[in-house]
Enzyme design. Structure first.
Site, PDB file in Angstrom:
ATOM      1  N   HIS A 124      15.285   7.910  12.837  1.00 14.54           N
ATOM      2  CA  HIS A 124      14.437   6.935  12.299  1.00 14.54           C
ATOM      3  C   HIS A 124      13.365   6.991  13.359  1.00 14.54           C
ATOM      4  O   HIS A 124      13.004   7.460  14.400  1.00 14.54           O
ATOM      5  CB  HIS A 124      14.935   5.838  12.400  1.00 14.54           C
ATOM      6  CG  HIS A 124      15.310   4.973  13.648  1.00 14.54           C
ATOM      7  ND1 HIS A 124      16.455   5.245  14.520  1.00 14.54           N
ATOM      8  CD2 HIS A 124      14.675   3.793  14.538  1.00 14.54           C
ATOM      9  CE1 HIS A 124      16.568   4.750  15.430  1.00 14.54           C
ATOM     10  NE2 HIS A 124      15.259   3.872  15.703  1.00 14.54           N
ATOM     11  N   HIS A 129      13.820   9.820  16.129  1.00 16.85           N
ATOM     12  CA  HIS A 129      14.753   9.767  17.220  1.00 16.85           C
ATOM     13  C   HIS A 129      16.194   9.085  16.708  1.00 16.85           C
ATOM     14  O   HIS A 129      15.954   8.276  15.713  1.00 16.85           O
ATOM     15  CB  HIS A 129      14.483   8.899  18.563  1.00 16.85           C
ATOM     16  CG  HIS A 129      14.325   7.470  18.355  1.00 16.85           C
ATOM     17  ND1 HIS A 129      13.046   6.919  17.779  1.00 16.85           N
ATOM     18  CD2 HIS A 129      14.971   6.397  18.767  1.00 16.85           C
ATOM     19  CE1 HIS A 129      13.254   5.810  17.600  1.00 16.85           C
ATOM     20  NE2 HIS A 129      14.449   5.361  18.173  1.00 16.85           N
ATOM     21  N   ARG A 186      16.662  -5.693  18.216  1.00 17.33           N
ATOM     22  CA  ARG A 186      17.873  -4.746  17.932  1.00 17.33           C
ATOM     23  C   ARG A 186      19.114  -5.053  18.928  1.00 17.33           C
ATOM     24  O   ARG A 186      18.932  -5.448  20.081  1.00 17.33           O
ATOM     25  CB  ARG A 186      17.384  -3.305  18.159  1.00 17.33           C
ATOM     26  CG  ARG A 186      18.329  -2.243  17.614  1.00 17.33           C
ATOM     27  CD  ARG A 186      17.857  -0.751  18.032  1.00 17.33           C
ATOM     28  NE  ARG A 186      18.090  -0.417  19.661  1.00 17.33           N
ATOM     29  CZ  ARG A 186      17.586   0.374  20.247  1.00 17.33           C
ATOM     30  NH1 ARG A 186      16.558   0.946  19.593  1.00 17.33           N
ATOM     31  NH2 ARG A 186      17.773   0.584  21.371  1.00 17.33           N
ATOM     32  N   ASP A 189      19.031   6.599  18.513  1.00 14.71           N
ATOM     33  CA  ASP A 189      18.992   5.672  19.591  1.00 14.71           C
ATOM     34  C   ASP A 189      19.843   6.101  20.587  1.00 14.71           C
ATOM     35  O   ASP A 189      20.990   6.443  20.505  1.00 14.71           O
ATOM     36  CB  ASP A 189      19.586   4.189  19.111  1.00 14.71           C
ATOM     37  CG  ASP A 189      18.349   3.611  18.154  1.00 14.71           C
ATOM     38  OD1 ASP A 189      17.278   3.981  18.364  1.00 14.71           O
ATOM     39  OD2 ASP A 189      18.713   2.630  17.432  1.00 14.71           O
TER      40      ASP A 189
END
Length: 298
Positions: free
Chosen positions: A263, A107, A278, A109
């Site tokens: 990623h 995906h 994150r 983000d």
């Protein structure tokens, strides 16, 4: 690692070790903080644009506040639209494997909103002894690898992204905890956005493929045709020659250009504990090669 490049820009000196020829570099000799010189910040941004994802080892001094302070030098911080921020922070998202935090689908983000994040800054907090690596893919290199006929097709397509999807089909081995987290947290509020399948990078001018697991359908196509075309283009993105794999250690920081990468976190560590945190920065609305911008649908 194949190449060493010492980059000097005025006073700052950043030692950069290229991890693969196509994507990824490790940056050494810098202690990340919110107080870094502007020239160092500019150099880091330049390296992210060039390598798509960069890595910093041994940033043990960073806590949650320090991570946010550093990330805020890259842009305006934005919280996840559905998941709760970590207590005591303004925007930090904790991905804890014991509470459903296993991002094990390819995906980009938060592409289910029109102006999805520009940068993501990820910190390794608890890392399994074995497993738990993350792989990034260069979506610009993937586009350039397409034969001319497929480039022409991709250029003409738009796709609808959403955080509401067939979770059971995508993750058939998900635990009950993970299913509950998806239902009650991740998809608690439904978002939809339509993006060009090929966006023009606003800084480098590169064309990048904008797909990933949040794609629900390609506009104007059936579910069956969407699946076939999605898998065709996604296969170019995740081809091994377009990827880099990072073996995490506690204290590592990864920064990636979320407009030019996908990623996936490898879910190969069983019941071992893995925690990463994150922070993301505000992004811009994608523009296709025809000049059409992404739009919010829901």
């Amino acid at each position: 690692m194949t190449q060493q490049d010492i980059i000097t820009h005025g006073t700052p000196v950043l030692e950069t070790l290229q991890v693969t020829p196509v994507i990824g570099a490790e940056i050494r000799g810098v202690q990340l903080s919110g107080d870094l010189d502007d020239l160092v910040i500019d150099e880091i941004k330049t390296l992210v644009a060039r390598h798509k994802v960069v890595f910093f080892r041994d940033q043990h001094h960073l806590d949650d506040a320090g991570q946010e302070a550093f990330a805020s030098r890259l842009g305006e911080l934005v919280a996840h639209p559905t998941q709760h921020v970590r207590k005591g922070t303004s925007s930090l998202l904790e991905l804890d494997s014991s509470h459903g935090g296993r991002a094990d689908q390819w995906h980009t983000d938060i592409t289910f909103v029109p102006a999805y994040p520009k940068y993501s800054v990820l910190r390794g907090v608890v890392i399994p002894e074995t497993g738990g690596d993350t792989i990034w893919a260069n979506t610009s290199a993937a586009y350039e690898a397409l034969p001319p006929a497929l480039k022409q097709l991709a250029d003409s397509l738009r796709a609808v992204h959403s955080n509401s999807y067939d979770y059971a089909a995508q993750r058939p081995k998900a635990t009950e905890v993970e299913k509950k987290h998806y239902r009650e947290v991740f998809s608690s509020k439904v978002f939809q956005a339509e993006h060009p399948v090929v966006r023009v990078h606003p800084e480098t001018g590169e064309r990048t493929l904008l797909l990933g697991s949040f794609v629900q359908r390609i506009t104007g196509l059936s579910r069956s045709d969407t699946h076939k075309i999605y898998e065709l283009f996604q296969g170019y993105i995740t081809a091994p020659e377009n990827t880099v794999r990072w073996r995490w250690r506690v204290g590592d920081i990864a920064i990636w250009d979320n407009r030019a990468t996908q990623h996936v976190a490898i879910n190969d560590y069983g019941d071992a504990h893995r925690v990463v945190r994150r922070v993301t920065t505000e992004g811009d609305t994608p523009v296709g090669i025809d000049g059409r911008r992404s739009v919010k649908l829901a």
